[in-house]
Write a protein that holds these residues in place. Structure first.
Motif, PDB file in Angstrom:
ATOM      1  N   LEU A   1       0.830  -1.201   0.000  1.00 25.14           N
ATOM      2  CA  LEU A   1       0.000   0.000   0.000  1.00 25.14           C
ATOM      3  C   LEU A   1       0.864   1.250   0.000  1.00 25.14           C
ATOM      4  N   LEU A   2       1.940   1.237   0.771  1.00 23.13           N
ATOM      5  CA  LEU A   2       2.839   2.389   0.818  1.00 23.13           C
ATOM      6  C   LEU A   2       3.501   2.620  -0.532  1.00 23.13           C
ATOM      7  N   GLU A   3       3.898   1.563  -1.200  1.00 22.32           N
ATOM      8  CA  GLU A   3       4.491   1.704  -2.533  1.00 22.32           C
ATOM      9  C   GLU A   3       3.486   2.303  -3.509  1.00 22.32           C
ATOM     10  N   GLU A   4       2.256   1.813  -3.459  1.00 19.54           N
ATOM     11  CA  GLU A   4       1.209   2.332  -4.336  1.00 19.54           C
ATOM     12  C   GLU A   4       0.944   3.809  -4.040  1.00 19.54           C
ATOM     13  N   GLN A   5       0.892   4.145  -2.762  1.00 17.40           N
ATOM     14  CA  GLN A   5       0.638   5.540  -2.389  1.00 17.40           C
ATOM     15  C   GLN A   5       1.824   6.432  -2.766  1.00 17.40           C
ATOM     16  N   GLY A   6       3.036   5.876  -2.703  1.00 13.33           N
ATOM     17  CA  GLY A   6       4.204   6.632  -3.153  1.00 13.33           C
ATOM     18  C   GLY A   6       4.096   6.975  -4.632  1.00 13.33           C
TER      19      GLY A   6
END
Length: 141
Positions: free
Chosen positions: A73-78
Motif C-alpha cells: 500500500l505504501l508503494e502504491e501511495q508513493g
C-alpha cells in the motif's frame, strides 16, 4: 475614457482562462497534499506495526501478511504522490502560461488607457488654449 479597449473581449477570455487554470492548480495541490497525507499515515502504521511476541504461527503469519500489505500500500501511495506532484507541476505550467497571456493583454490595455488619457489631455489643452486666445483677442480689441 471615450474609446473602449478594442481587445476587451480577448482580455476577458484570457482572465477566465487564468482563473480556470488557477482553480485547477489549487485542486491539483489539494490532491497532492491528500496523497502525501495518506502515504504518511500508512508509513506511520507500518512503522508502528510489530511482530507478535507470542510464538503462535497463525498470529505471526497474520502479522507478516499485514506488514506486507502495508508495504504494498505504501508503494502504491508513493506512486500516487509522484503522479500528483507531476500533475501539480503540469497545472503550474498551465497557470503560468495563462497568467503570462493575460498579463500581455493587460499591458496592452494599460498602454491603450495611457494613450487615450494623453489624447484627452491634449484635446483639453487645445480647448483651453483656444479659450485663452479668444480672451486675449477680446481684450486687445
Amino acid at each position: 475614457m471615450t474609446r473602449s479597449f478594442p481587445l476587451a473581449g480577448l482580455l476577458r477570455v484570457r482572465a477566465l482562462a487564468e482563473e480556470r487554470a488557477a482553480a485547477e492548480l489549487a485542486a491539483a495541490r489539494r490532491a497532492e497534499r491528500a496523497a502525501a497525507e495518506r502515504a504518511r499515515e500508512t508509513r506511520e502504521r507500518l512503522s508502528g506495526s510489530t511482530l507478535p511476541d507470542v510464538a503462535d504461527g497463525l498470529a505471526f503469519r497474520a502479522s507478516v501478511a499485514s506488514r506486507a500489505s502495508l508495504v504494498a500500500l505504501l508503494e502504491e501511495q508513493g506512486e500516487q504522490v509522484v503522479a500528483a506532484q507531476t500533475h501539480s507541476e503540469e497545472r503550474t505550467d498551465v497557470w503560468v502560461a495563462a497568467r503570462r497571456d493575460a498579463r500581455a493583454v493587460e499591458r496592452l490595455e494599460e498602454r491603450h488607457d495611457a494613450t487615450v488619457r494623453a489624447e484627452e489631455l491634449h484635446a483639453e489643452q487645445v480647448v483651453l488654449d483656444e479659450v485663452a486666445g479668444r480672451r486675449v483677442a477680446r481684450e486687445d480689441a
